[in-house]
Design a protein around this motif. Sequence first.
Motif, PDB file in Angstrom:
ATOM      1  N   LEU A   1      -3.772  14.503  -4.700  1.00  0.00           N
ATOM      2  CA  LEU A   1      -3.910  13.099  -5.094  1.00  0.00           C
ATOM      3  C   LEU A   1      -2.791  12.781  -6.079  1.00  0.00           C
ATOM      4  O   LEU A   1      -2.942  12.976  -7.285  1.00  0.00           O
TER       5      LEU A   1
ATOM      6  N   LEU B   1      -9.746  10.371   1.273  1.00  0.00           N
ATOM      7  CA  LEU B   1      -9.958   9.263   0.343  1.00  0.00           C
ATOM      8  C   LEU B   1     -11.308   8.602   0.565  1.00  0.00           C
ATOM      9  O   LEU B   1     -11.986   8.203  -0.395  1.00  0.00           O
TER      10      LEU B   1
ATOM     11  N   ASP C   1       0.989   7.857  -6.987  1.00  0.00           N
ATOM     12  CA  ASP C   1       1.132   6.676  -6.146  1.00  0.00           C
ATOM     13  C   ASP C   1      -0.152   6.400  -5.368  1.00  0.00           C
ATOM     14  O   ASP C   1      -0.571   5.241  -5.224  1.00  0.00           O
ATOM     15  N   VAL C   2      -0.785   7.441  -4.856  1.00  0.00           N
ATOM     16  CA  VAL C   2      -2.051   7.274  -4.150  1.00  0.00           C
ATOM     17  C   VAL C   2      -3.125   6.804  -5.120  1.00  0.00           C
ATOM     18  O   VAL C   2      -3.925   5.908  -4.818  1.00  0.00           O
TER      19      VAL C   2
ATOM     20  N   THR D   1       0.808  -1.229   0.000  1.00  0.00           N
ATOM     21  CA  THR D   1       0.000   0.000   0.000  1.00  0.00           C
ATOM     22  C   THR D   1       0.836   1.272   0.000  1.00  0.00           C
ATOM     23  O   THR D   1       0.301   2.354   0.244  1.00  0.00           O
TER      24      THR D   1
ATOM     25  N   ARG E   1      -1.000   4.363   1.961  1.00  0.00           N
ATOM     26  CA  ARG E   1      -1.501   5.537   1.240  1.00  0.00           C
ATOM     27  C   ARG E   1      -2.764   5.226   0.446  1.00  0.00           C
ATOM     28  O   ARG E   1      -3.229   6.050  -0.337  1.00  0.00           O
ATOM     29  N   ASP E   2      -3.327   4.034   0.648  1.00  0.00           N
ATOM     30  CA  ASP E   2      -4.578   3.657  -0.020  1.00  0.00           C
ATOM     31  C   ASP E   2      -5.757   4.008   0.871  1.00  0.00           C
ATOM     32  O   ASP E   2      -5.627   4.751   1.842  1.00  0.00           O
TER      33      ASP E   2
ATOM     34  N   ALA F   1      -5.162   2.753   5.097  1.00  0.00           N
ATOM     35  CA  ALA F   1      -4.629   4.042   5.531  1.00  0.00           C
ATOM     36  C   ALA F   1      -4.880   4.261   7.019  1.00  0.00           C
ATOM     37  O   ALA F   1      -5.978   4.009   7.517  1.00  0.00           O
TER      38      ALA F   1
ATOM     39  N   HIS G   1      -5.637  12.122   5.626  1.00  0.00           N
ATOM     40  CA  HIS G   1      -5.459  11.431   4.342  1.00  0.00           C
ATOM     41  C   HIS G   1      -6.564  10.404   4.131  1.00  0.00           C
ATOM     42  O   HIS G   1      -7.184  10.364   3.054  1.00  0.00           O
ATOM     43  N   TRP G   2      -6.828   9.598   5.150  1.00  0.00           N
ATOM     44  CA  TRP G   2      -7.885   8.593   5.032  1.00  0.00           C
ATOM     45  C   TRP G   2      -9.254   9.258   4.861  1.00  0.00           C
ATOM     46  O   TRP G   2     -10.058   8.820   4.039  1.00  0.00           O
TER      47      TRP G   2
END
Length: 512
Positions: free
Chosen positions: A291, A131, A294-295, A113, A117-118, A122, A127-128
């Motif tokens: 974004l 997303l 990689d994310v 991940t 970072r997914d 996450a 960040h989470w």
Amino acid sequence: MDDRYYVYLGLALVSLLVVLARRRRGPAAGHGLRFPPGPWQLPVIGSMHHLVGQLPHRAMRDLARRHGPVMLLRIGEVPTLVISSREAAREVMKTQDTSFASRPLSATVRVLTNNGRDIIFAPYGEHWRQLRKLAITELLSTRRVLSFRAIREEEVAAMLRACAAAAAESLPVEMRARLSALVADATVRAVMGDRCRDRDVFLRELDRSIGLSAGFNPADLWPSSRLVGQLSGAVRRAEECRDTVFGILDGIIKEHLQRMDSAGAGAGEAGEDLLDVLLKIHKDGSLQIPLDMDVLKAVIFDIFGAGSETSATTLEWAMAELIRNPKAMQRATAEVREAFGARGAVAEHVLSELRYLHLVIRETFRLHTPLPLLLPRQSQEPCRVLGYDVPAGTTVLVNVWALGRDGRYWPGDPEEFRPERFEAEASAVEFKGADFELLPFGAGRRMCPGMSFGLANVELALASLLFHFDWEAPGVSDPAEFDMTEAFGITARRKANLLLRPILRVPLPAGV
């Protein structure tokens, strides 16, 4: 994973006992704290010897019957809280949801991940949140799922043609492969807009990543030991898997960007796939946390992993249970044919009329939840669950497989496949996160955001298979003896292939 896994695990443990010089203690007792009970432990391996010889969710269910619904294990050196009651699950996933809203990052998951970072793994934070909001409002909303109806119908039609060809030759169909291809192709087209040239490689690596994510690799069990990390090949395999998948995605992203540049700013949402949506957001740059590529690739990987594997597994178990329970098969088939007989084909927009079919799916979720231990959570701070102290940093597993088979919540025989139970005593129990005895998609903040996406694939495919075909298992004279053994893994697949013979009853419409 077969019995060789247990041989490998045993050898690995013996080796570790010899070469591992460093021991890591679990949470110390005392200081007025009341830690959850659990079975006796050994140095280095902790509670692992209690799990060997059974699938983890089954072994943990049996241990919880002796030690209670809030149980503390040490798996390797990882302190692990196992939740096995509706009340405890509600504490973790609702009452104290914020305290348990993060996920642990094992060594292999960290690689797969890109350090969490997914969406799925996450850590809890901004960040989470970003997303998650993106997934709910843009990627997996009801409107977006409906926009992929034509793709689902085309892929189901392709599956039906393959089954009809087998029926014409009186040949059996290996349903796991057929159902996996169906869901994978529908997901590929929804995400990328077209079939992927490297589909087989992509799906093979996806399957490897799911196995590596199970958390039973030596590098995951003894994270403090550099020696174990060096000896274990799991991290290296995870790196190879990630690099292969991300390399394929790089090529697909490049093609999408070229097409978007050619189409210009006037291109609308018609025919827009999920990668198009993400690339627009990436180019717009309006998010609080940018974004980056990689994310973006990690999010795409998540959608494939969560969307395809769980849906295919659910379809496989539903067909297996219907074969094993002819009365349920007869009732579900009669309902579908009565509803769509005049049309000559199943129509997705009226699937809501199939009341019994939805009970079949609900009962399949109860007995065969795709993720029997869900995905692990982690306590972010010291807290208490049903009177027991849980230290910060403890991994938390909710055994939803055990909840679905607990006689306290499911009267009669909880091991019996009986969709009718939802017409009577448990009719109010749903699987959307409010009823903690039935949690195939989890609950709370970390509940799966792709529930509608997965259900759409399951409902249309299952209804269509029952509408056009009768099904039988070659060589099985007594349906009650049909093999229902589970395989080891983060998802609970059938261990044996599902080989069924289709008998065409309702001809496929012209053009299908």
